[in-house]
Design an enzyme around this catalytic site. Structure first.
Site, PDB file in Angstrom:
ATOM      1  N   THR A 116      -4.844  10.858   0.147  1.00 17.00           N
ATOM      2  CA  THR A 116      -6.131  10.659   0.820  1.00 17.00           C
ATOM      3  C   THR A 116      -6.314  11.600   2.007  1.00 17.00           C
ATOM      4  O   THR A 116      -5.371  12.186   2.522  1.00 17.00           O
ATOM      5  CB  THR A 116      -6.259   9.218   1.358  1.00 17.00           C
ATOM      6  OG1 THR A 116      -5.224   8.982   2.314  1.00 17.00           O
ATOM      7  CG2 THR A 116      -6.169   8.206   0.230  1.00 17.00           C
TER       8      THR A 116
ATOM      9  N   LYS B 170     -29.958   6.039  -6.861  1.00 17.90           N
ATOM     10  CA  LYS B 170     -29.933   7.314  -7.600  1.00 17.90           C
ATOM     11  C   LYS B 170     -31.358   7.756  -7.928  1.00 17.90           C
ATOM     12  O   LYS B 170     -31.674   8.956  -7.904  1.00 17.90           O
ATOM     13  CB  LYS B 170     -29.113   7.166  -8.882  1.00 17.90           C
ATOM     14  CG  LYS B 170     -27.647   6.846  -8.652  1.00 17.90           C
ATOM     15  CD  LYS B 170     -26.835   8.051  -8.265  1.00 17.90           C
ATOM     16  CE  LYS B 170     -26.393   8.844  -9.458  1.00 17.90           C
ATOM     17  NZ  LYS B 170     -25.445   9.925  -9.074  1.00 17.90           N
TER      18      LYS B 170
ATOM     19  N   MET C  45     -32.739   9.634  -5.331  1.00 17.20           N
ATOM     20  CA  MET C  45     -31.938  10.836  -5.061  1.00 17.20           C
ATOM     21  C   MET C  45     -31.020  10.645  -3.849  1.00 17.20           C
ATOM     22  O   MET C  45     -30.769  11.572  -3.075  1.00 17.20           O
ATOM     23  CB  MET C  45     -32.850  12.054  -4.847  1.00 17.20           C
ATOM     24  CG  MET C  45     -33.822  12.312  -5.984  1.00 17.20           C
ATOM     25  SD  MET C  45     -32.983  12.722  -7.534  1.00 17.20           S
ATOM     26  CE  MET C  45     -32.414  14.379  -7.183  1.00 17.20           C
ATOM     27  N   LEU C  46     -30.519   9.414  -3.673  1.00 14.41           N
ATOM     28  CA  LEU C  46     -29.610   9.101  -2.573  1.00 14.41           C
ATOM     29  C   LEU C  46     -28.244   8.751  -3.153  1.00 14.41           C
ATOM     30  O   LEU C  46     -28.134   7.869  -4.000  1.00 14.41           O
ATOM     31  CB  LEU C  46     -30.137   7.918  -1.756  1.00 14.41           C
ATOM     32  CG  LEU C  46     -31.540   8.067  -1.149  1.00 14.41           C
ATOM     33  CD1 LEU C  46     -31.972   6.755  -0.506  1.00 14.41           C
ATOM     34  CD2 LEU C  46     -31.572   9.206  -0.130  1.00 14.41           C
TER      35      LEU C  46
ATOM     36  N   TYR D  83     -13.647   5.481   9.648  1.00 16.73           N
ATOM     37  CA  TYR D  83     -12.762   6.124   8.660  1.00 16.73           C
ATOM     38  C   TYR D  83     -13.264   5.749   7.279  1.00 16.73           C
ATOM     39  O   TYR D  83     -13.419   4.574   6.959  1.00 16.73           O
ATOM     40  CB  TYR D  83     -11.341   5.597   8.863  1.00 16.73           C
ATOM     41  CG  TYR D  83     -10.329   5.928   7.777  1.00 16.73           C
ATOM     42  CD1 TYR D  83      -9.326   6.856   8.012  1.00 16.73           C
ATOM     43  CD2 TYR D  83     -10.339   5.285   6.542  1.00 16.73           C
ATOM     44  CE1 TYR D  83      -8.371   7.146   7.032  1.00 16.73           C
ATOM     45  CE2 TYR D  83      -9.403   5.565   5.565  1.00 16.73           C
ATOM     46  CZ  TYR D  83      -8.415   6.494   5.812  1.00 16.73           C
ATOM     47  OH  TYR D  83      -7.482   6.777   4.850  1.00 16.73           O
TER      48      TYR D  83
ATOM     49  N   HIS E 239       0.815  -1.218   0.000  1.00 13.85           N
ATOM     50  CA  HIS E 239       0.000   0.000   0.000  1.00 13.85           C
ATOM     51  C   HIS E 239       0.853   1.275   0.000  1.00 13.85           C
ATOM     52  O   HIS E 239       0.355   2.359  -0.323  1.00 13.85           O
ATOM     53  CB  HIS E 239      -0.898  -0.014   1.238  1.00 13.85           C
ATOM     54  CG  HIS E 239      -2.164   0.765   1.097  1.00 13.85           C
ATOM     55  ND1 HIS E 239      -2.272   1.889   0.300  1.00 13.85           N
ATOM     56  CD2 HIS E 239      -3.383   0.597   1.655  1.00 13.85           C
ATOM     57  CE1 HIS E 239      -3.498   2.364   0.389  1.00 13.85           C
ATOM     58  NE2 HIS E 239      -4.196   1.608   1.195  1.00 13.85           N
TER      59      HIS E 239
ATOM     60  N   PRO F  23     -25.094   6.836  -3.742  1.00 12.13           N
ATOM     61  CA  PRO F  23     -24.888   5.414  -3.424  1.00 12.13           C
ATOM     62  C   PRO F  23     -23.769   5.154  -2.409  1.00 12.13           C
ATOM     63  O   PRO F  23     -23.876   4.234  -1.596  1.00 12.13           O
ATOM     64  CB  PRO F  23     -24.568   4.776  -4.780  1.00 12.13           C
ATOM     65  CG  PRO F  23     -24.195   5.914  -5.686  1.00 12.13           C
ATOM     66  CD  PRO F  23     -24.952   7.105  -5.188  1.00 12.13           C
ATOM     67  N   ASP F  24     -22.697   5.944  -2.443  1.00 17.19           N
ATOM     68  CA  ASP F  24     -21.632   5.739  -1.463  1.00 17.19           C
ATOM     69  C   ASP F  24     -22.127   6.086  -0.064  1.00 17.19           C
ATOM     70  O   ASP F  24     -21.904   5.337   0.894  1.00 17.19           O
ATOM     71  CB  ASP F  24     -20.411   6.591  -1.806  1.00 17.19           C
ATOM     72  CG  ASP F  24     -19.345   6.514  -0.719  1.00 17.19           C
ATOM     73  OD1 ASP F  24     -18.849   5.406  -0.477  1.00 17.19           O
ATOM     74  OD2 ASP F  24     -19.031   7.556  -0.107  1.00 17.19           O
TER      75      ASP F  24
ATOM     76  N   LYS G   5     -26.968   0.823  -7.548  1.00 19.23           N
ATOM     77  CA  LYS G   5     -26.868   2.268  -7.753  1.00 19.23           C
ATOM     78  C   LYS G   5     -28.091   2.834  -8.466  1.00 19.23           C
ATOM     79  O   LYS G   5     -28.554   3.945  -8.155  1.00 19.23           O
ATOM     80  CB  LYS G   5     -25.606   2.575  -8.566  1.00 19.23           C
ATOM     81  CG  LYS G   5     -25.398   4.050  -8.877  1.00 19.23           C
ATOM     82  CD  LYS G   5     -24.118   4.288  -9.660  1.00 19.23           C
ATOM     83  CE  LYS G   5     -24.232   3.786 -11.085  1.00 19.23           C
ATOM     84  NZ  LYS G   5     -23.064   4.164 -11.916  1.00 19.23           N
TER      85      LYS G   5
END
EC number: 2.3.1.137
Length: 640
Positions: free
Chosen positions: A480, A438, A441-442, A467, A355, A444-445, A434
């Site tokens: 990030t 969508k 109107m929400l 986190y 990483h 997705p994440d 998704k």
């Protein structure tokens, strides 16, 4: 991303690097305000009362029961005083020094973050830091099938090498949000990159060069049954073809399956970092040629791993394949390598990546590129079957002694012991995806993040500090920032969902407030207005100046709210493509929770430690799936 990969462009991959804005330093006042708010919202505890997920905390407060973050009112009041004292005192001085540092660096955080988050870490990084995930080819033309490992391997390698050539020629399209280019520096670290262990701090060796910059290594390393082989992928100026790669892989496979296993030098990379550094120094001292062999592996484009196992996988159940890729045979993956491409006996593939050099979105990009090429070509090679007379692979034979062999056995034993403690639950939720969120109107994440908050709340009886990764690639060498998803609004909504006295209308309103808050936080963090990296910078300035650690960072509520890498929920959106991944939890009593989003499904991978009696990855995933249904039903309700 689909459009960016599909279209040709005259833009060069790295052409905007010099014009990207510098990483900003946020306002001290704003950062401390956001920090204090995060402390007020996470990990509620009720003194003298067992958490009851069927009752709302607001009701308990109305009944006169004291509810405060983590502890009692005095402790919380003390944290407020600590923050105020920090802001008007040492904090302001450290902030000014940070602003001075930022004047001389285009990214004031870059070196610090690399060291603190990765290179200074002494625990075994292969298990605790690396990320891993399966290739999606099993969902279409390459379902698991014995006897396909070598042929499929030659094709997947070839597509990876074509991607490498795109980077070398700077023909990989620049990633953009609208017309705004994003930082592409991490793509330099994908190939020919390796972490090298140090006694107190590791380092990163990067050998990649674009064509305009000069020569770049053009060999790959293949690990099979404890042995290592190397061969060039350019012959007479041209990339080797899949039939030629098949010849090389077949040669290695037959040799390893007809002769004794090798010593498994690669297992040393799974060790605790200082022990690995000392073992490496000893290995080099045994024979100077060992250093040349190590450098051959370090500089290779990638490591191609041949596993003998055949992990189960279906489009609905990823658990076994993800576990095999993350915690498989340590003798056939080089834990420090930026890219281990792993093949299994049943023709299933995946990657395991250090990483430190880059974040997962880089691997998502190449994985999607390769998957699309395999899909477009129906999983087959449609070119010439001609095989040129190319040199056979060369085996890398290390000089070893009893001490090194004992070190290898010790490394394998500790790795397998720790790996056996990891629980992986990875499944597809296929009721909707998704497209439906969508339609409601929400985002997705945010939908998944709030579902996770509700699931954790129901499982553990209280909120969990969380986190979520936000990308800061709008800025030069940006990586990030932390989104602390457990907001006041999210907690209030979770409470309302467990309180039968709260109306459907009120629950829906609280949910929408939580959505709005999360969406704003993600936008702020991506724009360089988060606070976790800012606080880290202030702490590191104090350490560099030889000052005592400010009380802000030793205050118990700092770590209990997630500060210092103590988040109970470590989460990230892997993307909106057919690519999935996972990392182990940040803390022993926590979870790693990673997911990707498609039009018709959400795929979730959750990790936890079996030795922790409090956590259960399987249960958390199932409760998250239940929360998905609850949230849509809430939006569908006609009784609001």
């Amino acid at each position: 991303m689909e459009n960016q990969l599909a279209k040709s462009t005259e833009e060069r991959t790295f052409q905007y690097q010099d014009s990207l804005p510098s990483l900003p330093v946020p306002s001290l006042e704003e950062s401390l305000k956001k920090y204090l708010e995060s402390v007020t919202r996470t990990c509620y505890q009720i003194r003298g009362l067992d958490p009851d997920p069927k009752r709302g905390f607001l009701d308990l407060m109305q009944e006169g029961i004291q509810v405060k973050p983590f502890a009692n009112q005095e402790e919380y009041k003390k944290t407020e005083e600590v923050v105020q004292k920090f802001q008007s005192g040492i904090g302001e001085k450290l902030h000014q020094k940070l602003l001075e540092r930022a004047k001389g660096k285009r990214n004031w955080l870059e070196e610090w973050w690399l060291n603190v988050a990765y290179l200074d870490v002494r625990i075994p990084s292969q298990l605790n830091v690396n990320f891993a995930g399966p290739a999606a080819h099993f969902e279409h033309y390459w379902p698991p099938k014995e006897g396909t490992q070598l042929e499929r391997g030659s094709i997947i390698l070839w597509h990876n090498l074509n991607y490498w050539q795109l980077l070398r020629k700077e023909k990989l399209p620049v990633h953009k949000v609208g017309n705004t280019p994003l930082d592409m520096n991490q793509f330099r670290m994908l190939f020919s990159t390796c972490k090298v262990p140090g006694i107190t701090r590791d380092s990163i060796m990067n050998y990649f060069r674009t064509e305009s910059e000069g020569r770049s290594p053009n060999h790959i390393v293949v690990l099979c049954r404890g042995r290592a082989f190397v061969f060039d992928v350019i012959h007479e100026g041209c990339l080797v073809t899949p039939p030629e790669l098949l010849r090389q892989l077949t040669y290695i496979h037959k040799k390893c399956h007809s002769e004794p296993d090798g010593p498994g030098i690669a297992a040393l990379t799974s060790e605790e970092r200082t022990r690995w550094a000392k073992a490496r120094e000893y290995l080099i001292g045994l024979d100077p040629e060992n250093l040349a062999l190590l450098e051959k592996i370090q500089s290779s484009l990638l490591v191609y791993s041949m596993e003998d196992s055949s992990p189960h996988v279906t489009p609905e159940d990823y658990s076994e394949i993800i576990a095999a890729i993350l915690i498989g045979d340590p003798t056939v993956r080089w834990g420090d390598k930026s890219y281990n491409l792993i093949s299994f006996s049943n023709g299933v593939f995946g990657c395991n990546c250090d990483h430190a050099p880059f974040d997962a979105m880089i691997m998502v990009n190449i994985s999607y590129y390769v998957d699309e090429k395999i899909f477009q070509n129906e999983g087959r090679w449609k070119g010439s079957e001609k095989v040129r007379d190319i040199p056979l692979p060369e085996e890398l034979i290390f000089t070893v002694d009893e001490k090194i062999l004992n070190d290898i056995n010790q490394a394998k034993a500790q790795y397998l012991r720790e790996a056996s403690d990891l629980q992986i639950a990875a499944y597809a939720f296929t009721s909707f995806g998704k497209k439906l969120t969508k339609n409601k109107m929400l985002h997705p994440d945010t939908f998944i993040q709030l579902a996770l908050q509700l699931a954790y709340y129901r499982l553990h009886g209280h909120p969990g500090c969380c986190y979520e990764t936000a990308m800061t690639r709008y800025f030069y060498h940006g990586r990030t920032e932390t989104v602390r998803s457990c907001t006041v609004e999210a907690v209030r909504w979770c409470q309302s969902m467990q309180d039968p006295s709260v109306s459907l209308h009120e629950r829906q309103q609280k949910m929408l407030q939580a959505f709005a808050k999360h969406n704003k936080m993600m936008k702020d963090c991506s724009a360089g207005k988060g606070f976790d990296r800012h606080l880290l910078g202030l702490l590191l300035i104090a350490k560099e100046e030889g000052l005592p650690v400010p009380e802000l960072f030793t205050d118990p509520l700092f770590s209990k709210s997630g500060g210092g890498g103590n988040f109970v929920l470590s989460t990230s959106l892997v993307g909106y493509l057919r690519v999935q991944g996972v990392v182990v939890p940040m803390v022993h009593n926590g979870y790693g929770f990673f997911y990707h989003i498609r039009d018709d499904r959400f795929v979730v991978a959750c990790s936890a430690w079996k030795s922790c009696p409090e956590t259960d990855a399987e249960r958390l995933v199932q409760l998250t799936f239940c929360a998905f249904h609850d949230m849509i039903q809430l939006m569908n309700s006609t009784h609001l």
